[in-house]
Design a protein around this motif. Sequence first.
Motif, PDB file in Angstrom:
ATOM      1  N   ALA A  84      -4.952  -2.312   9.050  1.00 15.58           N
ATOM      2  CA  ALA A  84      -5.194  -1.024   8.390  1.00 15.58           C
ATOM      3  C   ALA A  84      -3.906  -0.336   7.918  1.00 15.58           C
ATOM      4  O   ALA A  84      -3.859   0.158   6.783  1.00 15.58           O
ATOM      5  N   PRO A  85      -2.839  -0.264   8.733  1.00 13.54           N
ATOM      6  CA  PRO A  85      -1.608   0.364   8.224  1.00 13.54           C
ATOM      7  C   PRO A  85      -1.033  -0.351   7.004  1.00 13.54           C
ATOM      8  O   PRO A  85      -0.531   0.302   6.080  1.00 13.54           O
ATOM      9  N   LEU A  86      -1.109  -1.681   6.997  1.00 13.61           N
ATOM     10  CA  LEU A  86      -0.574  -2.436   5.863  1.00 13.61           C
ATOM     11  C   LEU A  86      -1.337  -2.124   4.582  1.00 13.61           C
ATOM     12  O   LEU A  86      -0.744  -1.820   3.542  1.00 13.61           O
ATOM     13  N   VAL A  87      -2.654  -2.196   4.656  1.00 16.72           N
ATOM     14  CA  VAL A  87      -3.480  -1.958   3.469  1.00 16.72           C
ATOM     15  C   VAL A  87      -3.352  -0.505   3.020  1.00 16.72           C
ATOM     16  O   VAL A  87      -3.321  -0.213   1.816  1.00 16.72           O
ATOM     17  N   THR A  88      -3.245   0.412   3.974  1.00 14.29           N
ATOM     18  CA  THR A  88      -3.090   1.833   3.631  1.00 14.29           C
ATOM     19  C   THR A  88      -1.822   2.068   2.819  1.00 14.29           C
ATOM     20  O   THR A  88      -1.846   2.749   1.781  1.00 14.29           O
ATOM     21  N   LEU A  89      -0.718   1.493   3.254  1.00  9.79           N
ATOM     22  CA  LEU A  89       0.545   1.695   2.546  1.00  9.79           C
ATOM     23  C   LEU A  89       0.555   0.981   1.198  1.00  9.79           C
ATOM     24  O   LEU A  89       1.179   1.459   0.241  1.00  9.79           O
ATOM     25  N   VAL A  90      -0.116  -0.158   1.112  1.00 10.35           N
ATOM     26  CA  VAL A  90      -0.218  -0.839  -0.185  1.00 10.35           C
ATOM     27  C   VAL A  90      -0.993   0.032  -1.170  1.00 10.35           C
ATOM     28  O   VAL A  90      -0.593   0.195  -2.335  1.00 10.35           O
ATOM     29  N   MET A  91      -2.099   0.607  -0.715  1.00 12.04           N
ATOM     30  CA  MET A  91      -2.880   1.495  -1.587  1.00 12.04           C
ATOM     31  C   MET A  91      -2.066   2.715  -1.995  1.00 12.04           C
ATOM     32  O   MET A  91      -2.109   3.149  -3.156  1.00 12.04           O
ATOM     33  N   LEU A  92      -1.317   3.279  -1.050  1.00 11.92           N
ATOM     34  CA  LEU A  92      -0.486   4.439  -1.365  1.00 11.92           C
ATOM     35  C   LEU A  92       0.549   4.097  -2.428  1.00 11.92           C
ATOM     36  O   LEU A  92       0.777   4.875  -3.372  1.00 11.92           O
ATOM     37  N   ASN A  93       1.171   2.940  -2.312  1.00 12.25           N
ATOM     38  CA  ASN A  93       2.180   2.546  -3.292  1.00 12.25           C
ATOM     39  C   ASN A  93       1.560   2.184  -4.639  1.00 12.25           C
ATOM     40  O   ASN A  93       2.189   2.394  -5.683  1.00 12.25           O
ATOM     41  N   MET A  94       0.350   1.661  -4.627  1.00 11.30           N
ATOM     42  CA  MET A  94      -0.344   1.402  -5.892  1.00 11.30           C
ATOM     43  C   MET A  94      -0.623   2.710  -6.620  1.00 11.30           C
ATOM     44  O   MET A  94      -0.414   2.826  -7.839  1.00 11.30           O
TER      45      MET A  94
END
Length: 333
Positions: free
Chosen positions: A248-258
């Motif tokens: 979850a933290p990984l996907v959250t930060l990827v979405m934030l950067n997108m």
Amino acid sequence: MFVFDSELHHLKESFGPSNELIISLQRSNQHKTIDNGILSSTLQQEAEFLASYNYEKSTLWRKQIGYLYKSLIEDYFAGFILHCKEWKSIFCNPSRSAFLGSATSSLNDTLVQGTRWNCGLLEPFYSLPSWCLATVPQLCLINGISLYPKVSSPWFMNFSCIFLCSLLKHLLEVLNTGGSVLTWCSKQRIWMIKSITCYTYATIDAILKCFGMKQPCFSPTNKVSDDEQAKLHQLGKFNFHTSTKFLAPLVTLVMLNMIAFTGGIARMVISGGANELLGQVILSFYILLESYPIIEVMAWRKDKGQVPASVALLSFVLSIILLLLGSVVLRLI
């Protein structure tokens, strides 16, 4: 004779009852132990005896000899104690592998192991810079706040050179140790994944341990790989079949950067703020580039390593909450 018996008794108290080991310590072993690459039966039995679980009982193994236990990182702890005793260590990298061992075969076990190691190393704030780098510039970019020097400023080149030199230094280290550019990319991605996940949980564990709220525990990891896992490894693909707390933290930060990258490009095109915001846009692009395996499992991979829909939904909600909180805090500042 009495002196020899006394010395032998002392050695056995320290190193155990293995006669072959005692002889090797005294450097008087003249026996031919290997014949055409095959161990003799006597030495084979002795090796099995040395490797048995009960061998080290009532000896100085684990206390003054060999790896020192009572630590989550017994190898690091033993090495540290040896350096305190003025031993010197060297980097040994022979063309023929001197030692072979089993490593974790899945991302989940790797992160569990990394959490244990970093908690044992007592590095409670190692993950903080990574989290700041993955969130603060992006939140500022979305809100139109410039953090880095303008492109027209000489300081922009200084920042760029430092960033590129750090990447090139790591690339050179990987190439000098027999790795490839692909290996370097994988190491960069693993470092980013660990910084956000296992380093973070190790931070929490270390803080709780310091306040006596949690006892250190040894979490065993699986080192057996199945056929599908081995196939993904051969294809050079990550397997993100891991627990939600890591994913979850990984996907959250990827979405934030997108969101930040898309919003930053739009802001530069519409408002013409490229001179002020280009550095943050490049940073978001770099993070997305390193996060390509995560984007791949989010978007189109349908194998065992894909991101579950529940984790994707949870990460989306967390990224929106992070955006809202960031906007509120930045406006208050």
